[in-house]
Design a protein around this motif. Sequence first.
Motif, PDB file in Angstrom:
ATOM      1  N   VAL A  88      10.239 -87.248  -6.290  1.00 34.46           N
ATOM      2  CA  VAL A  88       9.259 -86.576  -7.164  1.00 34.46           C
ATOM      3  C   VAL A  88       9.478 -85.060  -7.118  1.00 34.46           C
ATOM      4  CG1 VAL A  88       6.797 -86.045  -7.415  1.00 34.46           C
ATOM      5  CG2 VAL A  88       7.523 -88.401  -7.014  1.00 34.46           C
ATOM      6  N   TRP A  89       9.651 -84.518  -5.921  1.00 31.29           N
ATOM      7  CA  TRP A  89       9.866 -83.075  -5.766  1.00 31.29           C
ATOM      8  C   TRP A  89      11.159 -82.621  -6.440  1.00 31.29           C
ATOM      9  CZ3 TRP A  89       7.007 -79.076  -4.667  1.00 31.29           C
ATOM     10  CH2 TRP A  89       5.769 -79.282  -4.038  1.00 31.29           C
ATOM     11  N   LEU A  90      12.178 -83.462  -6.284  1.00 29.47           N
ATOM     12  CA  LEU A  90      13.474 -83.154  -6.903  1.00 29.47           C
ATOM     13  C   LEU A  90      13.317 -83.049  -8.422  1.00 29.47           C
ATOM     14  CD1 LEU A  90      16.219 -82.821  -5.468  1.00 29.47           C
ATOM     15  CD2 LEU A  90      16.849 -85.072  -6.337  1.00 29.47           C
ATOM     16  N   GLY A  91      12.523 -83.990  -9.017  1.00 28.21           N
ATOM     17  CA  GLY A  91      12.257 -83.983 -10.459  1.00 28.21           C
ATOM     18  C   GLY A  91      11.542 -82.708 -10.885  1.00 28.21           C
ATOM     19  N   LYS A  92      10.569 -82.287 -10.037  1.00 30.91           N
ATOM     20  CA  LYS A  92       9.804 -81.075 -10.362  1.00 30.91           C
ATOM     21  C   LYS A  92      10.720 -79.845 -10.344  1.00 30.91           C
ATOM     22  CE  LYS A  92       5.210 -82.488  -8.906  1.00 30.91           C
ATOM     23  NZ  LYS A  92       4.194 -82.465  -7.892  1.00 30.91           N
ATOM     24  N   VAL A  93      11.577 -79.766  -9.339  1.00 35.36           N
ATOM     25  CA  VAL A  93      12.501 -78.629  -9.232  1.00 35.36           C
ATOM     26  C   VAL A  93      13.432 -78.590 -10.449  1.00 35.36           C
ATOM     27  CG1 VAL A  93      14.471 -77.712  -7.898  1.00 35.36           C
ATOM     28  CG2 VAL A  93      12.420 -78.461  -6.709  1.00 35.36           C
ATOM     29  N   ALA A  94      13.884 -79.764 -10.881  1.00 33.94           N
ATOM     30  CA  ALA A  94      14.782 -79.841 -12.044  1.00 33.94           C
ATOM     31  C   ALA A  94      14.074 -79.339 -13.307  1.00 33.94           C
ATOM     32  CB  ALA A  94      15.258 -81.278 -12.234  1.00 33.94           C
ATOM     33  N   LYS A  95      12.793 -79.733 -13.458  1.00 34.74           N
ATOM     34  CA  LYS A  95      12.007 -79.301 -14.632  1.00 34.74           C
ATOM     35  C   LYS A  95      11.829 -77.787 -14.635  1.00 34.74           C
ATOM     36  CE  LYS A  95       9.123 -83.205 -15.941  1.00 34.74           C
ATOM     37  NZ  LYS A  95       7.810 -83.804 -15.759  1.00 34.74           N
ATOM     38  N   LEU A  96      11.476 -77.263 -13.460  1.00 33.27           N
ATOM     39  CA  LEU A  96      11.266 -75.821 -13.301  1.00 33.27           C
ATOM     40  C   LEU A  96      12.562 -75.065 -13.641  1.00 33.27           C
ATOM     41  CD1 LEU A  96       8.792 -74.185 -12.296  1.00 33.27           C
ATOM     42  CD2 LEU A  96       9.960 -73.972 -10.105  1.00 33.27           C
ATOM     43  N   GLY A  97      13.672 -75.602 -13.185  1.00 33.64           N
ATOM     44  CA  GLY A  97      14.976 -74.986 -13.462  1.00 33.64           C
ATOM     45  C   GLY A  97      15.249 -74.948 -14.960  1.00 33.64           C
ATOM     46  N   ALA A  98      14.896 -76.051 -15.646  1.00 36.95           N
ATOM     47  CA  ALA A  98      15.132 -76.129 -17.100  1.00 36.95           C
ATOM     48  C   ALA A  98      14.320 -75.072 -17.852  1.00 36.95           C
ATOM     49  CB  ALA A  98      14.771 -77.531 -17.591  1.00 36.95           C
ATOM     50  N   ILE A  99      13.140 -74.688 -17.291  1.00 34.33           N
ATOM     51  CA  ILE A  99      12.310 -73.650 -17.937  1.00 34.33           C
ATOM     52  C   ILE A  99      12.859 -72.253 -17.615  1.00 34.33           C
ATOM     53  CG2 ILE A  99       9.996 -72.608 -17.980  1.00 34.33           C
ATOM     54  CD1 ILE A  99       8.965 -75.490 -17.233  1.00 34.33           C
ATOM     55  N   ILE A 100      13.187 -72.036 -16.338  1.00 34.99           N
ATOM     56  CA  ILE A 100      13.568 -70.684 -15.885  1.00 34.99           C
ATOM     57  C   ILE A 100      14.956 -70.271 -16.389  1.00 34.99           C
ATOM     58  CG2 ILE A 100      14.146 -69.323 -13.812  1.00 34.99           C
ATOM     59  CD1 ILE A 100      11.838 -70.685 -12.399  1.00 34.99           C
ATOM     60  N   LEU A 101      15.888 -71.188 -16.408  1.00 34.08           N
ATOM     61  CA  LEU A 101      17.285 -70.842 -16.751  1.00 34.08           C
ATOM     62  C   LEU A 101      17.443 -70.148 -18.112  1.00 34.08           C
ATOM     63  CD1 LEU A 101      19.551 -73.652 -15.264  1.00 34.08           C
ATOM     64  CD2 LEU A 101      19.566 -71.225 -14.723  1.00 34.08           C
ATOM     65  N   PRO A 102      16.811 -70.681 -19.218  1.00 36.23           N
ATOM     66  CA  PRO A 102      16.962 -69.967 -20.507  1.00 36.23           C
ATOM     67  C   PRO A 102      16.391 -68.556 -20.460  1.00 36.23           C
ATOM     68  CG  PRO A 102      16.040 -72.154 -20.829  1.00 36.23           C
ATOM     69  CD  PRO A 102      16.069 -71.927 -19.361  1.00 36.23           C
ATOM     70  N   VAL A 103      15.254 -68.384 -19.719  1.00 39.84           N
ATOM     71  CA  VAL A 103      14.633 -67.053 -19.600  1.00 39.84           C
ATOM     72  C   VAL A 103      15.610 -66.089 -18.924  1.00 39.84           C
ATOM     73  CG1 VAL A 103      12.704 -65.751 -18.585  1.00 39.84           C
ATOM     74  CG2 VAL A 103      12.321 -68.042 -19.496  1.00 39.84           C
ATOM     75  N   LEU A 104      16.224 -66.553 -17.832  1.00 38.02           N
ATOM     76  CA  LEU A 104      17.183 -65.719 -17.096  1.00 38.02           C
ATOM     77  C   LEU A 104      18.384 -65.368 -17.971  1.00 38.02           C
ATOM     78  CD1 LEU A 104      17.219 -67.329 -13.528  1.00 38.02           C
ATOM     79  CD2 LEU A 104      16.297 -65.102 -14.174  1.00 38.02           C
ATOM     80  N   ARG A 105      18.822 -66.346 -18.779  1.00 35.59           N
ATOM     81  CA  ARG A 105      19.987 -66.135 -19.654  1.00 35.59           C
ATOM     82  C   ARG A 105      19.671 -65.032 -20.679  1.00 35.59           C
ATOM     83  NH1 ARG A 105      21.239 -71.450 -22.131  1.00 35.59           N
ATOM     84  NH2 ARG A 105      19.679 -70.762 -23.603  1.00 35.59           N
ATOM     85  N   ASP A 106      18.464 -65.115 -21.284  1.00 33.50           N
ATOM     86  CA  ASP A 106      18.061 -64.097 -22.267  1.00 33.50           C
ATOM     87  C   ASP A 106      17.969 -62.718 -21.631  1.00 33.50           C
ATOM     88  OD1 ASP A 106      17.991 -66.034 -24.096  1.00 33.50           O
ATOM     89  OD2 ASP A 106      15.787 -66.276 -24.157  1.00 33.50           O
ATOM     90  N   LEU A 107      17.368 -62.694 -20.423  1.00 33.07           N
ATOM     91  CA  LEU A 107      17.205 -61.432 -19.699  1.00 33.07           C
ATOM     92  C   LEU A 107      18.577 -60.797 -19.428  1.00 33.07           C
ATOM     93  CD1 LEU A 107      14.961 -59.714 -18.314  1.00 33.07           C
ATOM     94  CD2 LEU A 107      15.570 -60.867 -16.185  1.00 33.07           C
ATOM     95  N   GLY A 108      19.518 -61.610 -19.000  1.00 30.99           N
ATOM     96  CA  GLY A 108      20.884 -61.119 -18.709  1.00 30.99           C
ATOM     97  C   GLY A 108      21.523 -60.541 -19.958  1.00 30.99           C
ATOM     98  N   GLY A 109      21.378 -61.266 -21.077  1.00 34.85           N
ATOM     99  CA  GLY A 109      21.955 -60.821 -22.342  1.00 34.85           C
ATOM    100  C   GLY A 109      21.390 -59.462 -22.752  1.00 34.85           C
ATOM    101  N   ASN A 110      20.062 -59.329 -22.615  1.00 31.28           N
ATOM    102  CA  ASN A 110      19.414 -58.065 -22.981  1.00 31.28           C
ATOM    103  C   ASN A 110      19.869 -56.910 -22.096  1.00 31.28           C
ATOM    104  OD1 ASN A 110      17.973 -59.130 -25.093  1.00 31.28           O
ATOM    105  ND2 ASN A 110      16.233 -59.731 -23.794  1.00 31.28           N
ATOM    106  N   LEU A 111      20.039 -57.208 -20.797  1.00 32.31           N
ATOM    107  CA  LEU A 111      20.494 -56.175 -19.851  1.00 32.31           C
ATOM    108  C   LEU A 111      21.895 -55.687 -20.221  1.00 32.31           C
ATOM    109  CD1 LEU A 111      19.252 -57.412 -16.352  1.00 32.31           C
ATOM    110  CD2 LEU A 111      18.633 -55.282 -17.504  1.00 32.31           C
ATOM    111  N   VAL A 112      22.773 -56.620 -20.556  1.00 37.68           N
ATOM    112  CA  VAL A 112      24.154 -56.273 -20.953  1.00 37.68           C
ATOM    113  C   VAL A 112      24.126 -55.402 -22.211  1.00 37.68           C
ATOM    114  CG1 VAL A 112      26.337 -57.230 -21.831  1.00 37.68           C
ATOM    115  CG2 VAL A 112      25.230 -58.258 -19.841  1.00 37.68           C
ATOM    116  N   LYS A 113      23.245 -55.811 -23.187  1.00 36.84           N
ATOM    117  CA  LYS A 113      23.134 -55.055 -24.442  1.00 36.84           C
ATOM    118  C   LYS A 113      22.666 -53.622 -24.166  1.00 36.84           C
ATOM    119  CE  LYS A 113      21.889 -58.207 -27.901  1.00 36.84           C
ATOM    120  NZ  LYS A 113      20.799 -58.818 -28.669  1.00 36.84           N
ATOM    121  N   ALA A 114      21.630 -53.511 -23.309  1.00 33.75           N
ATOM    122  CA  ALA A 114      21.065 -52.193 -22.969  1.00 33.75           C
ATOM    123  C   ALA A 114      22.109 -51.319 -22.293  1.00 33.75           C
ATOM    124  CB  ALA A 114      19.859 -52.371 -22.052  1.00 33.75           C
ATOM    125  N   ALA A 115      22.862 -51.937 -21.378  1.00 35.60           N
ATOM    126  CA  ALA A 115      23.901 -51.182 -20.655  1.00 35.60           C
ATOM    127  C   ALA A 115      24.952 -50.677 -21.632  1.00 35.60           C
ATOM    128  CB  ALA A 115      24.540 -52.073 -19.591  1.00 35.60           C
TER     129      ALA A 115
END
Lengths: 192, 190
Positions: A125-152
Amino acid sequence: MSCLRLDLLYEYLEGTLDATRRAEVEAHLAACPGCRAAVEERRVIHLASFGLPDFDVPADFARRVMARITAGRSPALSWLGAIVGSLAALFLTFLTYVLITGQNLISVLTSVFGTLGQGTQVALVWLGKVAKLGAIILPVLRDLGGNLVKAAGQFTASAGPGFFVAIAVALLLLMVLAAIGLGRRLFAGERS
Amino acid sequence: MSSQSDEIDLVKRALRGDKEAFEAIVMRYQQPLLNYLSRTTGERELALDFAQEVFLKAYASLASYRPRYKFSTWLFTIASNHLIDHWRRKKLPTVSLDQTVDFGDSPLTLQVADPRAGVARQYELRDLRSRVEATLRKVPPALRELFVLRHVNEFSYEEIAAIKRLPVGTVKNRVFQAKEMLRALLEEAI
Protein backbone atom coordinates in the motif's frame (compact mmCIF):
# COMPACT_ATOMS: atom_id res chain seq x y z
CA MET A 1 79.52 13.24 -14.53
CA SER A 2 79.39 14.52 -10.94
CA CYS A 3 79.85 12.19 -7.95
CA LEU A 4 77.31 9.37 -7.58
CA ARG A 5 74.06 9.84 -5.74
CA LEU A 6 73.37 6.99 -3.32
CA ASP A 7 70.30 5.75 -5.14
CA LEU A 8 72.32 5.46 -8.36
CA LEU A 9 75.09 3.71 -6.46
CA TYR A 10 72.69 1.12 -5.01
CA GLU A 11 70.97 0.60 -8.36
CA TYR A 12 74.44 -0.04 -9.80
CA LEU A 13 75.21 -2.58 -7.06
CA GLU A 14 71.88 -4.34 -7.60
CA GLY A 15 72.49 -4.48 -11.36
CA THR A 16 69.23 -2.73 -12.21
CA LEU A 17 70.70 0.08 -14.35
CA ASP A 18 70.34 0.00 -18.12
CA ALA A 19 73.51 -0.46 -20.21
CA THR A 20 74.00 3.26 -20.98
CA ARG A 21 73.60 4.38 -17.38
CA ARG A 22 75.79 1.53 -16.17
CA ALA A 23 78.55 2.54 -18.60
CA GLU A 24 78.33 6.16 -17.37
CA VAL A 25 78.64 5.03 -13.75
CA GLU A 26 81.60 2.77 -14.56
CA ALA A 27 83.34 5.58 -16.42
CA HIS A 28 82.88 7.83 -13.40
CA LEU A 29 84.12 5.16 -11.01
CA ALA A 30 87.24 4.67 -13.11
CA ALA A 31 88.06 8.35 -12.68
CA CYS A 32 86.87 8.98 -9.10
CA PRO A 33 88.66 7.13 -6.26
CA GLY A 34 86.20 8.55 -3.67
CA CYS A 35 83.13 7.07 -5.36
CA ARG A 36 85.04 3.85 -6.03
CA ALA A 37 85.73 3.51 -2.31
CA ALA A 38 82.08 4.29 -1.49
CA VAL A 39 80.88 1.61 -3.93
CA GLU A 40 83.29 -1.03 -2.59
CA GLU A 41 82.28 -0.23 0.98
CA ARG A 42 78.62 -0.70 0.21
CA ARG A 43 79.21 -3.73 -1.99
CA VAL A 44 80.51 -5.71 1.01
CA ILE A 45 77.48 -4.77 3.16
CA HIS A 46 75.22 -5.50 0.19
CA LEU A 47 76.69 -9.01 -0.10
CA ALA A 48 76.51 -9.60 3.66
CA SER A 49 72.85 -8.47 3.73
CA PHE A 50 71.82 -11.13 1.22
CA GLY A 51 73.25 -14.03 3.18
CA LEU A 52 71.64 -13.67 6.60
CA PRO A 53 70.96 -17.05 8.29
CA ASP A 54 67.50 -18.68 8.32
CA PHE A 55 65.26 -18.60 11.40
CA ASP A 56 65.33 -21.90 13.29
CA VAL A 57 61.76 -23.17 12.74
CA PRO A 58 60.51 -25.60 15.43
CA ALA A 59 59.90 -29.07 13.98
CA ASP A 60 56.27 -29.10 15.15
CA PHE A 61 55.37 -25.61 13.93
CA ALA A 62 53.11 -26.72 11.04
CA ARG A 63 51.39 -29.26 13.29
CA ARG A 64 50.68 -26.53 15.84
CA VAL A 65 49.17 -24.31 13.13
CA MET A 66 47.01 -27.13 11.84
CA ALA A 67 45.84 -27.99 15.37
CA ARG A 68 44.42 -24.47 15.65
CA ILE A 69 42.47 -24.80 12.44
CA THR A 70 39.00 -26.08 13.22
CA ALA A 71 38.73 -29.76 12.31
CA GLY A 72 37.05 -30.46 9.00
CA ARG A 73 35.83 -26.92 8.43
CA SER A 74 36.38 -25.70 4.91
CA PRO A 75 37.01 -21.92 4.55
CA ALA A 76 34.89 -21.88 1.37
CA LEU A 77 31.88 -23.10 3.29
CA SER A 78 32.09 -20.56 6.11
CA TRP A 79 29.27 -18.43 4.58
CA LEU A 80 27.09 -21.53 4.37
CA GLY A 81 27.84 -22.15 8.05
CA ALA A 82 26.65 -18.64 8.88
CA ILE A 83 23.34 -19.16 7.04
CA VAL A 84 22.76 -22.58 8.59
CA GLY A 85 23.64 -21.18 12.02
CA SER A 86 21.19 -18.27 11.64
CA LEU A 87 18.37 -20.59 10.52
CA ALA A 88 19.09 -22.98 13.38
CA ALA A 89 19.03 -20.08 15.88
CA LEU A 90 15.69 -18.90 14.44
CA PHE A 91 14.24 -22.39 14.63
CA LEU A 92 15.40 -22.82 18.26
CA THR A 93 13.89 -19.46 19.26
CA PHE A 94 10.61 -20.46 17.64
CA LEU A 95 10.65 -23.88 19.35
CA THR A 96 11.43 -22.33 22.75
CA TYR A 97 8.53 -19.89 22.31
CA VAL A 98 6.13 -22.73 21.47
CA LEU A 99 7.33 -24.82 24.43
CA ILE A 100 7.16 -21.96 26.94
CA THR A 101 3.76 -20.60 25.89
CA GLY A 102 2.32 -24.07 25.34
CA GLN A 103 0.55 -22.86 22.20
CA ASN A 104 -0.43 -25.13 19.34
CA LEU A 105 2.38 -25.32 16.75
CA ILE A 106 -0.01 -24.96 13.79
CA SER A 107 -1.75 -21.91 15.25
CA VAL A 108 1.62 -20.23 15.97
CA LEU A 109 2.77 -20.89 12.41
CA THR A 110 -0.53 -19.53 11.04
CA SER A 111 -0.17 -16.45 13.21
CA VAL A 112 3.47 -15.86 12.08
CA PHE A 113 2.62 -16.20 8.39
CA GLY A 114 -0.51 -14.04 8.91
CA THR A 115 1.64 -11.26 10.43
CA LEU A 116 4.13 -11.58 7.58
CA GLY A 117 1.24 -11.35 5.06
CA GLN A 118 -0.17 -8.25 6.76
CA GLY A 119 3.24 -6.62 6.77
CA THR A 120 3.66 -7.28 3.05
CA GLN A 121 0.17 -5.84 2.41
CA VAL A 122 1.01 -2.62 4.31
CA ALA A 123 4.33 -2.31 2.47
CA LEU A 124 2.57 -2.69 -0.91
CA VAL A 125 0.00 0.00 0.00
CA TRP A 126 2.81 2.42 0.93
CA LEU A 127 4.69 1.59 -2.25
CA GLY A 128 1.52 2.47 -4.26
CA LYS A 129 1.20 5.78 -2.42
CA VAL A 130 4.84 6.70 -3.11
CA ALA A 131 4.36 5.87 -6.80
CA LYS A 132 1.26 8.12 -6.98
CA LEU A 133 3.08 10.97 -5.25
CA GLY A 134 5.98 10.58 -7.68
CA ALA A 135 3.59 10.77 -10.65
CA ILE A 136 2.31 14.15 -9.33
CA ILE A 137 5.68 15.66 -8.35
CA LEU A 138 7.74 14.63 -11.39
CA PRO A 139 5.89 16.80 -14.01
CA VAL A 140 6.10 19.81 -11.63
CA LEU A 141 9.86 19.31 -11.24
CA ARG A 142 10.25 18.93 -15.02
CA ASP A 143 8.43 22.24 -15.66
CA LEU A 144 10.45 23.99 -12.96
CA GLY A 145 13.72 22.75 -14.52
CA GLY A 146 12.64 23.92 -17.97
CA ASN A 147 11.79 27.38 -16.65
CA LEU A 148 15.12 27.63 -14.81
CA VAL A 149 17.04 26.76 -17.99
CA LYS A 150 15.01 29.36 -19.94
CA ALA A 151 15.68 32.04 -17.29
CA ALA A 152 19.39 31.23 -17.25
CA GLY A 153 19.49 31.53 -21.07
CA GLN A 154 17.81 34.97 -20.98
CA PHE A 155 20.17 36.12 -18.21
CA THR A 156 23.37 35.05 -19.99
CA ALA A 157 22.11 36.68 -23.23
CA SER A 158 21.75 40.02 -21.41
CA ALA A 159 24.96 39.75 -19.28
CA GLY A 160 28.16 41.48 -20.40
CA PRO A 161 31.64 39.87 -20.93
CA GLY A 162 32.76 41.01 -17.43
CA PHE A 163 30.25 38.63 -15.88
CA PHE A 164 31.70 35.64 -17.76
CA VAL A 165 35.26 36.62 -16.81
CA ALA A 166 34.22 36.75 -13.12
CA ILE A 167 32.57 33.32 -13.41
CA ALA A 168 35.68 31.87 -15.10
CA VAL A 169 37.98 33.27 -12.38
CA ALA A 170 35.73 31.92 -9.63
CA LEU A 171 35.67 28.46 -11.28
CA LEU A 172 39.45 28.49 -11.69
CA LEU A 173 39.86 29.40 -8.02
CA LEU A 174 37.53 26.59 -6.99
CA MET A 175 39.47 24.10 -9.14
CA VAL A 176 42.80 25.15 -7.60
CA LEU A 177 41.37 24.80 -4.08
CA ALA A 178 39.88 21.40 -4.96
CA ALA A 179 43.22 20.25 -6.42
CA ILE A 180 45.07 21.30 -3.24
CA GLY A 181 42.50 19.54 -1.07
CA LEU A 182 42.59 16.40 -3.22
CA GLY A 183 46.38 16.40 -3.17
CA ARG A 184 46.42 16.56 0.62
CA ARG A 185 43.91 13.75 0.86
CA LEU A 186 45.84 11.49 -1.53
CA PHE A 187 49.05 12.32 0.25
CA ALA A 188 47.57 11.36 3.62
CA GLY A 189 46.25 8.12 2.13
CA GLU A 190 49.72 7.10 1.01
CA ARG A 191 51.31 7.43 4.42
CA SER A 192 52.75 4.16 5.60
CA MET B 1 54.00 -28.40 -12.58
CA SER B 2 55.19 -24.87 -11.84
CA SER B 3 55.32 -23.54 -8.30
CA GLN B 4 52.52 -21.03 -8.98
CA SER B 5 50.11 -23.56 -10.52
CA ASP B 6 51.07 -26.04 -7.82
CA GLU B 7 50.11 -23.44 -5.20
CA ILE B 8 46.82 -22.65 -6.92
CA ASP B 9 46.05 -26.36 -6.85
CA LEU B 10 46.88 -26.51 -3.13
CA VAL B 11 44.62 -23.50 -2.47
CA LYS B 12 41.73 -25.10 -4.40
CA ARG B 13 42.12 -28.33 -2.46
CA ALA B 14 42.30 -26.43 0.85
CA LEU B 15 39.10 -24.59 -0.10
CA ARG B 16 37.41 -27.95 -0.55
CA GLY B 17 38.39 -28.80 3.03
CA ASP B 18 41.60 -30.72 2.35
CA LYS B 19 43.67 -29.93 5.45
CA GLU B 20 46.76 -31.67 4.11
CA ALA B 21 46.83 -29.21 1.22
CA PHE B 22 46.86 -26.28 3.60
CA GLU B 23 49.51 -27.99 5.71
CA ALA B 24 51.64 -28.22 2.56
CA ILE B 25 51.23 -24.45 2.15
CA VAL B 26 52.27 -23.93 5.79
CA MET B 27 55.32 -26.16 5.30
CA ARG B 28 56.28 -24.24 2.19
CA TYR B 29 55.97 -20.78 3.72
CA GLN B 30 56.86 -21.26 7.39
CA GLN B 31 60.57 -20.61 6.77
CA PRO B 32 60.30 -17.40 4.70
CA LEU B 33 57.48 -16.08 6.88
CA LEU B 34 59.43 -16.67 10.10
CA ASN B 35 62.59 -15.21 8.54
CA TYR B 36 60.54 -12.08 7.87
CA LEU B 37 58.65 -11.91 11.18
CA SER B 38 61.65 -12.68 13.39
CA ARG B 39 63.65 -9.80 11.90
CA THR B 40 60.78 -7.34 11.83
CA THR B 41 59.59 -8.05 15.38
CA GLY B 42 63.05 -8.79 16.79
CA GLU B 43 61.53 -11.40 19.14
CA ARG B 44 61.53 -15.14 18.52
CA GLU B 45 58.40 -16.09 20.48
CA LEU B 46 56.44 -13.15 19.12
CA ALA B 47 57.47 -14.11 15.59
CA LEU B 48 56.22 -17.67 16.17
CA ASP B 49 52.88 -16.39 17.53
CA PHE B 50 52.50 -13.96 14.63
CA ALA B 51 53.31 -16.62 12.06
CA GLN B 52 50.56 -18.82 13.48
CA GLU B 53 48.12 -15.90 13.41
CA VAL B 54 49.06 -15.09 9.82
CA PHE B 55 48.47 -18.68 8.68
CA LEU B 56 45.12 -18.74 10.50
CA LYS B 57 44.09 -15.47 8.86
CA ALA B 58 45.22 -16.80 5.49
CA TYR B 59 43.16 -19.95 6.00
CA ALA B 60 40.08 -17.98 7.04
CA SER B 61 40.31 -15.70 3.99
CA LEU B 62 41.58 -18.26 1.50
CA ALA B 63 38.44 -17.80 -0.63
CA SER B 64 39.49 -14.19 -1.27
CA TYR B 65 42.82 -15.23 -2.87
CA ARG B 66 42.88 -14.55 -6.61
CA PRO B 67 45.20 -16.77 -8.69
CA ARG B 68 46.28 -13.84 -10.90
CA TYR B 69 48.43 -12.69 -7.93
CA LYS B 70 51.39 -14.61 -6.57
CA PHE B 71 50.43 -16.54 -3.46
CA SER B 72 53.59 -15.37 -1.66
CA THR B 73 52.65 -11.71 -2.30
CA TRP B 74 49.14 -12.34 -0.95
CA LEU B 75 50.41 -14.13 2.16
CA PHE B 76 53.05 -11.49 2.93
CA THR B 77 50.44 -8.74 2.54
CA ILE B 78 48.49 -10.42 5.34
CA ALA B 79 51.69 -10.72 7.39
CA SER B 80 52.62 -7.09 6.79
CA ASN B 81 49.15 -5.87 7.81
CA HIS B 82 49.36 -7.99 10.95
CA LEU B 83 52.70 -6.39 11.75
CA ILE B 84 51.39 -2.87 11.15
CA ASP B 85 48.49 -3.56 13.55
CA HIS B 86 51.04 -4.69 16.12
CA TRP B 87 53.16 -1.54 15.65
CA ARG B 88 50.09 0.65 15.96
CA ARG B 89 49.07 -1.09 19.16
CA LYS B 90 52.58 -0.61 20.53
CA LYS B 91 52.63 2.95 19.13
CA LEU B 92 55.92 2.31 17.36
CA PRO B 93 56.91 5.00 14.85
CA THR B 94 56.20 4.39 11.19
CA VAL B 95 57.78 6.37 8.36
CA SER B 96 55.55 8.42 6.07
CA LEU B 97 56.37 8.98 2.41
CA ASP B 98 57.19 12.66 2.70
CA GLN B 99 59.26 12.33 5.82
CA THR B 100 63.03 12.57 5.93
CA VAL B 101 64.41 9.84 8.13
CA ASP B 102 66.08 11.43 11.12
CA PHE B 103 69.39 9.92 12.00
CA GLY B 104 71.48 11.59 14.67
CA ASP B 105 72.25 15.19 13.91
CA SER B 106 71.95 14.93 10.16
CA PRO B 107 68.87 13.88 8.21
CA LEU B 108 69.43 10.77 6.14
CA THR B 109 68.52 11.43 2.55
CA LEU B 110 69.93 9.87 -0.57
CA GLN B 111 72.76 12.27 -1.16
CA VAL B 112 76.07 11.83 -2.88
CA ALA B 113 78.04 8.82 -1.65
CA ASP B 114 80.33 9.37 1.30
CA PRO B 115 83.72 7.94 0.38
CA ARG B 116 84.95 7.72 3.95
CA ALA B 117 86.67 4.78 5.41
CA GLY B 118 85.49 1.30 4.89
CA VAL B 119 83.84 -0.05 7.98
CA ALA B 120 82.75 -3.15 6.10
CA ARG B 121 86.21 -4.07 4.94
CA GLN B 122 87.41 -4.35 8.51
CA TYR B 123 85.35 -7.50 9.03
CA GLU B 124 85.26 -10.96 7.55
CA LEU B 125 82.00 -11.60 5.67
CA ARG B 126 80.66 -14.00 8.31
CA ASP B 127 81.44 -11.56 11.12
CA LEU B 128 79.91 -8.75 9.11
CA ARG B 129 76.70 -10.79 8.68
CA SER B 130 76.27 -11.23 12.42
CA ARG B 131 76.95 -7.51 12.91
CA VAL B 132 74.38 -6.65 10.22
CA GLU B 133 71.89 -8.95 11.96
CA ALA B 134 72.45 -7.25 15.33
CA THR B 135 72.51 -3.71 13.93
CA LEU B 136 69.33 -4.25 11.90
CA ARG B 137 67.34 -4.15 15.17
CA LYS B 138 68.27 -0.47 15.54
CA VAL B 139 66.81 0.48 12.16
CA PRO B 140 63.23 1.90 12.49
CA PRO B 141 60.59 -0.83 12.00
CA ALA B 142 59.07 0.50 8.76
CA LEU B 143 62.46 0.74 7.04
CA ARG B 144 63.62 -2.55 8.54
CA GLU B 145 60.58 -4.31 7.13
CA LEU B 146 61.36 -3.19 3.59
CA PHE B 147 65.02 -4.15 4.01
CA VAL B 148 64.00 -7.63 5.21
CA LEU B 149 61.53 -8.14 2.36
CA ARG B 150 64.28 -7.26 -0.12
CA HIS B 151 67.37 -8.85 1.40
CA VAL B 152 66.11 -11.71 3.54
CA ASN B 153 63.03 -12.77 1.57
CA GLU B 154 64.55 -11.65 -1.73
CA PHE B 155 61.32 -10.22 -3.14
CA SER B 156 61.70 -8.00 -6.20
CA TYR B 157 60.95 -4.31 -5.78
CA GLU B 158 57.76 -4.80 -7.79
CA GLU B 159 56.63 -7.58 -5.44
CA ILE B 160 57.41 -5.46 -2.37
CA ALA B 161 55.47 -2.58 -3.93
CA ALA B 162 52.48 -4.94 -4.35
CA ILE B 163 52.76 -6.20 -0.75
CA LYS B 164 53.06 -2.70 0.73
CA ARG B 165 50.78 -0.98 -1.81
CA LEU B 166 53.46 1.64 -2.43
CA PRO B 167 55.02 2.94 -5.66
CA VAL B 168 58.12 0.98 -6.76
CA GLY B 169 60.26 4.13 -6.61
CA THR B 170 59.27 4.76 -3.01
CA VAL B 171 60.09 1.18 -2.05
CA LYS B 172 63.55 1.43 -3.67
CA ASN B 173 64.22 4.73 -1.97
CA ARG B 174 63.25 3.31 1.43
CA VAL B 175 65.36 0.17 1.00
CA PHE B 176 68.37 2.28 0.02
CA GLN B 177 67.80 4.51 3.03
CA ALA B 178 67.60 1.46 5.28
CA LYS B 179 70.91 0.20 3.87
CA GLU B 180 72.55 3.55 4.30
CA MET B 181 71.30 3.79 7.87
CA LEU B 182 72.58 0.28 8.54
CA ARG B 183 76.00 1.21 7.17
CA ALA B 184 76.13 4.35 9.32
CA LEU B 185 75.11 2.37 12.42
CA LEU B 186 77.80 -0.23 11.72
CA GLU B 187 80.33 2.55 11.44
CA GLU B 188 79.09 4.10 14.67
CA ALA B 189 79.49 0.78 16.50
CA ILE B 190 83.24 0.56 15.84
